[in-house]
Design an enzyme around this catalytic site. Structure first.
Site, PDB file in Angstrom:
ATOM      1  N   ASP A 315      17.443  10.928 -29.211  1.00 53.36           N
ATOM      2  CA  ASP A 315      18.623  11.193 -30.118  1.00 53.36           C
ATOM      3  C   ASP A 315      19.461   9.742 -30.921  1.00 53.36           C
ATOM      4  O   ASP A 315      18.901   9.271 -31.653  1.00 53.36           O
ATOM      5  CB  ASP A 315      19.787  11.752 -30.747  1.00 53.36           C
ATOM      6  CG  ASP A 315      20.085  13.403 -30.624  1.00 53.36           C
ATOM      7  OD1 ASP A 315      18.449  13.746 -30.910  1.00 53.36           O
ATOM      8  OD2 ASP A 315      20.785  14.263 -30.054  1.00 53.36           O
ATOM      9  N   TYR A 406      24.083  18.288 -34.602  1.00 49.46           N
ATOM     10  CA  TYR A 406      24.373  17.877 -33.971  1.00 49.46           C
ATOM     11  C   TYR A 406      25.770  17.525 -35.166  1.00 49.46           C
ATOM     12  O   TYR A 406      25.026  16.422 -35.246  1.00 49.46           O
ATOM     13  CB  TYR A 406      24.178  18.065 -32.347  1.00 49.46           C
ATOM     14  CG  TYR A 406      24.906  18.655 -31.409  1.00 49.46           C
ATOM     15  CD1 TYR A 406      25.661  19.422 -30.605  1.00 49.46           C
ATOM     16  CD2 TYR A 406      23.772  19.822 -31.031  1.00 49.46           C
ATOM     17  CE1 TYR A 406      26.036  20.302 -30.110  1.00 49.46           C
ATOM     18  CE2 TYR A 406      23.505  20.459 -30.053  1.00 49.46           C
ATOM     19  CZ  TYR A 406      24.754  21.204 -29.885  1.00 49.46           C
ATOM     20  OH  TYR A 406      24.725  22.125 -28.870  1.00 49.46           O
TER      21      TYR A 406
END
Length: 666
Positions: A315, A406
């Site tokens: 990420d 998220y």
């Protein structure tokens, strides 16, 4: 498509973080200013390396060598340089630009695939939804391109021939929501494979039609009230407040509070970077950390299905925690009285991008004592002597990055007793997979949920992990440090002693990199600490700082030698790693994470087994958790906090919290 509005949402009239933190000349570790970003782009254009339509995946401060920074004094010329990654029709390049000297120092072909561009998200979505085979797949499900929201995702790397020479994203889609939840209705079994270098769809994967989830599962207050009929009775709020005003000073690039001072900047890749972290011992400022920041985030999913096995995201290195910083909401994300600072990154065209309220800095007292003692022997029949103690106050520096579904809160928490907590709060929405079943009593439920949990009708949340690696460049009272493991081992007891068992400490120094890797295991209890063997406290101790794992240790039974995603992220095999300082070794996942092969990573560097005793070491800490989803995760997850602490170990001559004053009640 909401990505097209990101630039509009984030730009505004807010000052940049550099401007908010500094009114004087830049410190060598301060973030690039708007003017410096513009200068780097202009110098490359003037030299003929780029054009007006060139795209810039990454523009960042190129830090000077540590020795230059430590010897720099305010008023001296600042050594300012930028590292610039840019893409042209000829390929991707990396440039060094000397901002102080107004010159392009070097331009070289990039050794890997650069970070994803926001433009590429849009390109991948448009290519997918205009491809005839993909459109046909939507039509089989009663949908058109106008009905869907697509989320292009990095495809990883698996050593396949079809990956060579390509810059790949895989594009699954969802039914466009009427309300807040963009992930409630996945279109399972259909995705497009896009080569961004060629601007084309190279494959459309369609494994067959599954029922589309029907429930929108909104999570706004109005949507929840409509679904459940009523919210909880309104309660009297319990709020943090600071009626006397802040004790935080932000001046000339330096954040100061209580016994702490440090510098802060934002980088597009790791997000918040803290530097020159010093603590005050009496009248003396002492160094603890040269720098601390997020190094990489690895989120591998555990479903081997063709639509899921490749979901092994890095990420930070692929997407960027800095570019996806989101504005913080007073009263929800942080106390209303917090100081809110904007962050400065850049857009795809190289122009500065200001994210308002991306950092909050605040003090909090959560009602805990810093220390206390009630002395029973001081009491009398006529008088009760209250407990002696002091209230604990903390300084919190917080950001929140939304990477896909998220949201990750990253906190650095400074305590008055010399501790620092590094915390990550994971929240947001589960990634969900469409399913045929609506209940665990349906036929085939056991097989469909083999790799995940049914969390709503027609929705399975696959199992996955979250790993966070932090780079901690300790400088405990200077740069010459040694990493120690102090084991708690069985002590020898005399044959005639009444006591039959006890433990003693056994301290061993890490001499080389391979000896400086540690798996934290409660079956073999130990303390882990960085010490300065050339310094000495008043009692003759060597000053140090411990790393306390707290609730952050997680391992998975991965094959780090043969499984490609694990080779790229082999740093998750150990909790703690140590390397000698090298300014070019900044990210555990390597300089170029997108489609990387694992050859430039923390695990690869440590294979050199360089000496690390009594030298300038960098400690890398990997924390994480295993996420087995459950119904309480849906439609939005409660925040899961994981973290570790840095605690002084024979660093101070006594408890530094002794000098805290009692609250006078004003």
């Amino acid at each position: 498509m909401r990505l097209s509005h990101i630039g509009t949402l984030l730009t505004g009239g807010a000052l940049t973080l550099a401007a908010a933190l500094s009114s004087a000349a830049a410190h060598p570790l301060d973030g690039l200013s708007e003017a410096e970003i513009g200068e780097a782009v202009a110098l490359l254009q003037a030299a003929g390396h780029t054009k007006a339509d060139t795209l810039y995946p990454y523009i960042s401060l190129l830090e000077p060598e540590k020795s230059v920074v430590l010897n720099w004094r305010e008023g001296q010329p600042e050594p300012r340089a930028a590292e610039v990654h840019f893409k042209t029709p000829e390929g991707a390049f990396i440039a060094e630009v000397n901002l102080a000297g107004d010159a392009v120092v070097s331009v070289e072909p990039a050794a890997g695939e650069t970070m994803i561009l926001l433009t590429e998200f849009l390109t991948a979505m448009e290519l997918a939804t205009s491809d005839p085979a993909f459109v046909a797949g939507l039509e089989k499900r009663g949908l058109t391109a106008a009905d869907v929201f697509c989320l292009p995702l990095t495809a990883g790397r698996f050593g396949l021939a079809e990956e060579d020479g390509r810059r790949l994203m895989k594009v699954p889609c969802y039914v466009l929501p009427e309300g807040s939840n963009f992930y409630a209705k996945p279109i399972e079994g259909l995705y497009a494979v896009v080569d961004l270098n060629a601007d084309e769809v190279v494959e459309v994967f369609d494994s067959g039609v599954l029922p589309l989830p029907e429930d929108p599962w909104g999570y706004t207050e109005a949507e929840v009230e409509e679904r459940l009929g009523a919210l909880r009775p309104r309660a009297n709020p319990a709020r943090l407040s600071q009626p006397g005003g802040s004790n935080i000073t932000i001046e000339n690039g330096l954040i100061s509070w209580d016994i702490w001072r440090f510098r802060a900047r934002v980088d597009k890749r790791p997000g918040l970077v803290l530097s020159n972290i010093d603590v005050k011992d009496g009248e003396r400022w002492r160094s603890v950390l040269y720098q601390a920041h997020l190094s990489e985030v690895f989120v591998p999913y555990m479903d081997p299905d063709a639509g899921w096995y490749w979901r092994t995201y890095m990420d930070s290195g692929e997407y960027g925690f800095g570019i996806f910083l989101s504005p913080l909401r007073p009263g929800v994300d942080c106390p209303a009285y917090a100081q809110y600072l904007p962050a400065l990154v850049h857009q795809d065209d190289g122009s500065p991008l200001a994210i308002p309220g991306a950092i909050c800095v605040f003090e909090r007292n959560i009602g805990d004592p810093a220390w206390r003692h009630f002395e029973i022997f001081a009491q009398s029949e006529t008088e009760m002597v209250p407990a002696e103690g002091r209230p604990a106050t903390q300084l919190v520096v917080r950001t929140a990055s939304e990477v896909g579904n998220y949201d990750y809160l990253v906190d650095y928490v400074f305590h008055q007793d010399g501790r620092i907590d590094v915390m990550v709060g994971s929240t947001g929405l589960d990634a969900v997979k469409g399913a045929a079943i609506r209940s665990m009593t349906d036929e085939g439920a056991a097989e469909e949920t083999r790799y995940g949990t049914l969390i709503a009708p027609n929705l399975i949340a696959p199992n996955h992990d979250h790993f966070f690696n932090f780079k901690l460049d300790f400088d405990v009272d200077g740069t010459a440090n040694t990493f120690m493991r102090t084991a708690l081992v069985k002590g020898e007891v005399a044959a005639d002693a009444p006591r039959r068992s006890l433990w003693v400490t056994q301290t061993t120094a890490a001499e080389t990199e391979l000896g400086g890797r540690y798996k934290v295991n409660p079956d073999t209890p130990a303390m882990y600490h960085v010490m300065n063997m050339g310094a000495e406290g008043p009692l003759g101790h060597k000053p140090g700082y411990m790393i306390v794992p707290n609730n952050s240790v997680a391992y998975s039974p991965f094959d780090f030698a043969n499984d490609p995603p694990m080779k790229r992220n082999a740093y998750v095999e150990y909790t703690i790693w140590n390397t000698p300082y090298d300014r070019n070794e900044r990210y555990a996942g390597g300089r170029f994470a997108f489609q990387s092969d694992g050859s430039d990573t923390l695990a690869a560097w440590t294979a050199q087994d360089r000496p690390i005793a009594n030298t300038d070491i960098v400690t890398w800490y990997t924390m994480g958790f295993h996420h087995v989803p459950h119904t309480e995760d849906w439609p939005v997850m409660s925040t899961m906090w994981k973290g570790f602490s840095l605690r002084p170990f024979n660093f101070f001559p006594h408890n530094p919290a002794l000098t805290i004053r009692l609250d006078d009640g004003s």
